[in-house]
Design a protein around this motif. Sequence first.
Motif, PDB file in Angstrom:
ATOM      1  N   LYS A  22       0.802  -1.220   0.000  1.00 46.89           N
ATOM      2  CA  LYS A  22       0.000   0.000   0.000  1.00 46.89           C
ATOM      3  C   LYS A  22       0.843   1.282   0.000  1.00 46.89           C
ATOM      4  O   LYS A  22       0.596   2.181  -0.796  1.00 46.89           O
ATOM      5  CB  LYS A  22      -0.929   0.016   1.225  1.00 46.89           C
ATOM      6  CG  LYS A  22      -1.917  -1.135   1.239  1.00 46.89           C
ATOM      7  CD  LYS A  22      -2.771  -1.131   2.486  1.00 46.89           C
ATOM      8  CE  LYS A  22      -1.974  -1.301   3.773  1.00 46.89           C
ATOM      9  NZ  LYS A  22      -1.222  -2.573   3.865  1.00 46.89           N
ATOM     10  N   SER A  23       1.831   1.337   0.902  1.00 47.88           N
ATOM     11  CA  SER A  23       2.642   2.567   0.930  1.00 47.88           C
ATOM     12  C   SER A  23       3.422   2.719  -0.358  1.00 47.88           C
ATOM     13  O   SER A  23       3.606   3.825  -0.858  1.00 47.88           O
ATOM     14  CB  SER A  23       3.647   2.590   2.086  1.00 47.88           C
ATOM     15  OG  SER A  23       3.234   1.807   3.137  1.00 47.88           O
ATOM     16  N   SER A  24       3.882   1.596  -0.892  1.00 48.20           N
ATOM     17  CA  SER A  24       4.627   1.659  -2.150  1.00 48.20           C
ATOM     18  C   SER A  24       3.754   2.221  -3.263  1.00 48.20           C
ATOM     19  O   SER A  24       4.181   3.097  -4.022  1.00 48.20           O
ATOM     20  CB  SER A  24       5.103   0.268  -2.570  1.00 48.20           C
ATOM     21  OG  SER A  24       5.819  -0.341  -1.528  1.00 48.20           O
ATOM     22  N   ILE A  25       2.540   1.736  -3.334  1.00 50.38           N
ATOM     23  CA  ILE A  25       1.635   2.200  -4.387  1.00 50.38           C
ATOM     24  C   ILE A  25       1.396   3.699  -4.251  1.00 50.38           C
ATOM     25  O   ILE A  25       1.524   4.454  -5.216  1.00 50.38           O
ATOM     26  CB  ILE A  25       0.289   1.431  -4.326  1.00 50.38           C
ATOM     27  CG1 ILE A  25       0.495  -0.029  -4.745  1.00 50.38           C
ATOM     28  CG2 ILE A  25      -0.765   2.106  -5.201  1.00 50.38           C
ATOM     29  CD1 ILE A  25      -0.727  -0.926  -4.539  1.00 50.38           C
ATOM     30  N   VAL A 126       2.506  -8.562  -9.421  1.00 44.09           N
ATOM     31  CA  VAL A 126       2.494  -9.621 -10.428  1.00 44.09           C
ATOM     32  C   VAL A 126       3.756  -9.609 -11.290  1.00 44.09           C
ATOM     33  O   VAL A 126       3.966 -10.518 -12.093  1.00 44.09           O
ATOM     34  CB  VAL A 126       1.240  -9.555 -11.333  1.00 44.09           C
ATOM     35  CG1 VAL A 126      -0.022  -9.894 -10.555  1.00 44.09           C
ATOM     36  CG2 VAL A 126       1.098  -8.200 -12.001  1.00 44.09           C
ATOM     37  N   ASP A 127       4.609  -8.584 -11.106  1.00 46.60           N
ATOM     38  CA  ASP A 127       5.853  -8.532 -11.897  1.00 46.60           C
ATOM     39  C   ASP A 127       6.741  -9.748 -11.664  1.00 46.60           C
ATOM     40  O   ASP A 127       7.479 -10.162 -12.539  1.00 46.60           O
ATOM     41  CB  ASP A 127       6.626  -7.242 -11.579  1.00 46.60           C
ATOM     42  CG  ASP A 127       6.819  -7.055 -10.074  1.00 46.60           C
ATOM     43  OD1 ASP A 127       7.837  -7.494  -9.543  1.00 46.60           O
ATOM     44  OD2 ASP A 127       5.915  -6.464  -9.439  1.00 46.60           O
ATOM     45  N   GLY A 128       6.680 -10.343 -10.485  1.00 42.63           N
ATOM     46  CA  GLY A 128       7.590 -11.447 -10.195  1.00 42.63           C
ATOM     47  C   GLY A 128       7.082 -12.800 -10.645  1.00 42.63           C
ATOM     48  O   GLY A 128       7.756 -13.805 -10.436  1.00 42.63           O
TER      49      GLY A 128
HETATM   50  P1  GDP Z   1       2.403  -1.890   3.115  1.00 41.55           P
HETATM   51  O1  GDP Z   1       2.741  -2.425   4.455  1.00 41.55           O
HETATM   52  O2  GDP Z   1       1.129  -2.478   2.570  1.00 41.55           O
HETATM   53  O3  GDP Z   1       2.364  -0.387   3.032  1.00 41.55           O
HETATM   54  O4  GDP Z   1       3.522  -2.429   2.106  1.00 41.55           O
HETATM   55  P2  GDP Z   1       4.828  -1.667   1.546  1.00 41.55           P
HETATM   56  O5  GDP Z   1       4.422  -0.582   0.605  1.00 41.55           O
HETATM   57  O6  GDP Z   1       5.710  -1.319   2.680  1.00 41.55           O
HETATM   58  O7  GDP Z   1       5.505  -2.796   0.634  1.00 41.55           O
HETATM   59  C1  GDP Z   1       6.085  -3.952   1.133  1.00 41.55           C
HETATM   60  C2  GDP Z   1       7.152  -4.445   0.182  1.00 41.55           C
HETATM   61  O8  GDP Z   1       6.596  -4.825  -1.070  1.00 41.55           O
HETATM   62  C3  GDP Z   1       8.246  -3.423  -0.125  1.00 41.55           C
HETATM   63  O9  GDP Z   1       9.500  -4.055   0.043  1.00 41.55           O
HETATM   64  C4  GDP Z   1       8.023  -3.047  -1.584  1.00 41.55           C
HETATM   65  O10 GDP Z   1       9.237  -2.755  -2.253  1.00 41.55           O
HETATM   66  C5  GDP Z   1       7.378  -4.317  -2.128  1.00 41.55           C
HETATM   67  N1  GDP Z   1       6.479  -4.032  -3.290  1.00 41.55           N
HETATM   68  C6  GDP Z   1       5.470  -3.116  -3.344  1.00 41.55           C
HETATM   69  N2  GDP Z   1       4.870  -3.132  -4.561  1.00 41.55           N
HETATM   70  C7  GDP Z   1       5.503  -4.081  -5.297  1.00 41.55           C
HETATM   71  C8  GDP Z   1       5.353  -4.581  -6.649  1.00 41.55           C
HETATM   72  O11 GDP Z   1       4.505  -4.158  -7.435  1.00 41.55           O
HETATM   73  N3  GDP Z   1       6.191  -5.587  -7.032  1.00 41.55           N
HETATM   74  C9  GDP Z   1       7.149  -6.087  -6.198  1.00 41.55           C
HETATM   75  N4  GDP Z   1       7.914  -7.066  -6.679  1.00 41.55           N
HETATM   76  N5  GDP Z   1       7.350  -5.645  -4.929  1.00 41.55           N
HETATM   77  C10 GDP Z   1       6.534  -4.643  -4.480  1.00 41.55           C
END
Ligand code: GDP
Length: 327
Positions: A22-25, A126-128
């Motif tokens: 979520k934070s990443s998005i 889904v990239d992985g």
């Molecule tokens: P939150 O706790 O839901 O806010 O999750 P974070 O945003 O902290 O993400 C957790 C991890 O997932 C981080 O290490 C990101 O780099 C990774 N991540 C987020 N989006 C993607 C994605 O689209 N693809 C991949 N492979 N990793 C992702």
Amino acid sequence: PNSRAQDGKPRLMLMGQKRSGKSSISSVVFHKLPPSETLYLETTTHITKYSVHSILDFAIYDLPGHINYLDDAYDDEATFGEVDAVIWVIDAQDEYLDAINALNRTVLILQSRFPTINVEVFVHKVDGLSEDYKSDTFRDIIQRVQDELSDAGYDNAPVSFYQTSIFDDSIFEAFSKVIQKLIPQLPTLESLLNSLCSNCRIEKAYLFDVLSKIYIATDTSPTDIGSYEICSGYIDVVVDISEIYGWDRPTENGHTADEDTEDGMQDGESLITMEKKGNNYLYLREINKYLALICLMGEDSNSEKKVLIDYNVGVFKEALSKIFPGA
Ligand code: GDP
């Protein structure tokens, strides 16, 4: 469904388990963080509300996995009363059964208490995944949610599914679709863009939310893979994002520029540009402080054509200010 918010901005809430992304998005879409740097983000805790310089507002809601949801978390008119869409993020690279269970419980509660909220499931990261695994996972998740819904008698719940990743445009495409559902003027916008395209022989036209690169409308011709990318990339090249924040700067008489026109749309500072990019021409015009129109055209474009487009885009802008005030 219309936006319930007073200011007409669609309100989105990002939900999902910890580490789902979520934070990443939100950092990639709304704060221009390079995807590779999301590794170092702090995870979100509880509700983080953002008001972005954009046509939409959003909040992030981390699920406290250990508490019983049926309690306080959902018993909160203040939390969901103004939300138009919940984006539920599921990590497709992880074991997802717990996430599905949490999602199902949420969907059922929303259906009984806030049935007009759209639930938008982002099957994320889904990239992985290999192509086969990716489509199997996607189908499996859809099935598990739909089974739960139909068992509960909600066959027409507003639940949709997307495959997303922060490492390509899929996250922007998905957000665009989510937002477009919340814009009641969409059919009008599309027909305005259609006539703009046919009048000026434009291949594809997008109305972009400049900060987030979400497009709130496009003409209805089929979308070429890559045309979104070309157009959204052009925003980075020509629009200085800091200007979005500075658009309201005070004028000499002490008023903000916005107050000088009734609808907040003024010509004085709006950027208009046309350039050749590879085999295409790109035309960009800022519409107001959040929106820019970007058009993709073939090789035959020239300065005469630009005059024609300037004129027609002027007409478009005029129409837009009538149907879409306060953007
Ligand atoms: P939150 O706790 O839901 O806010 O999750 P974070 O945003 O902290 O993400 C957790 C991890 O997932 C981080 O290490 C990101 O780099 C990774 N991540 C987020 N989006 C993607 C994605 O689209 N693809 C991949 N492979 N990793 C992702």
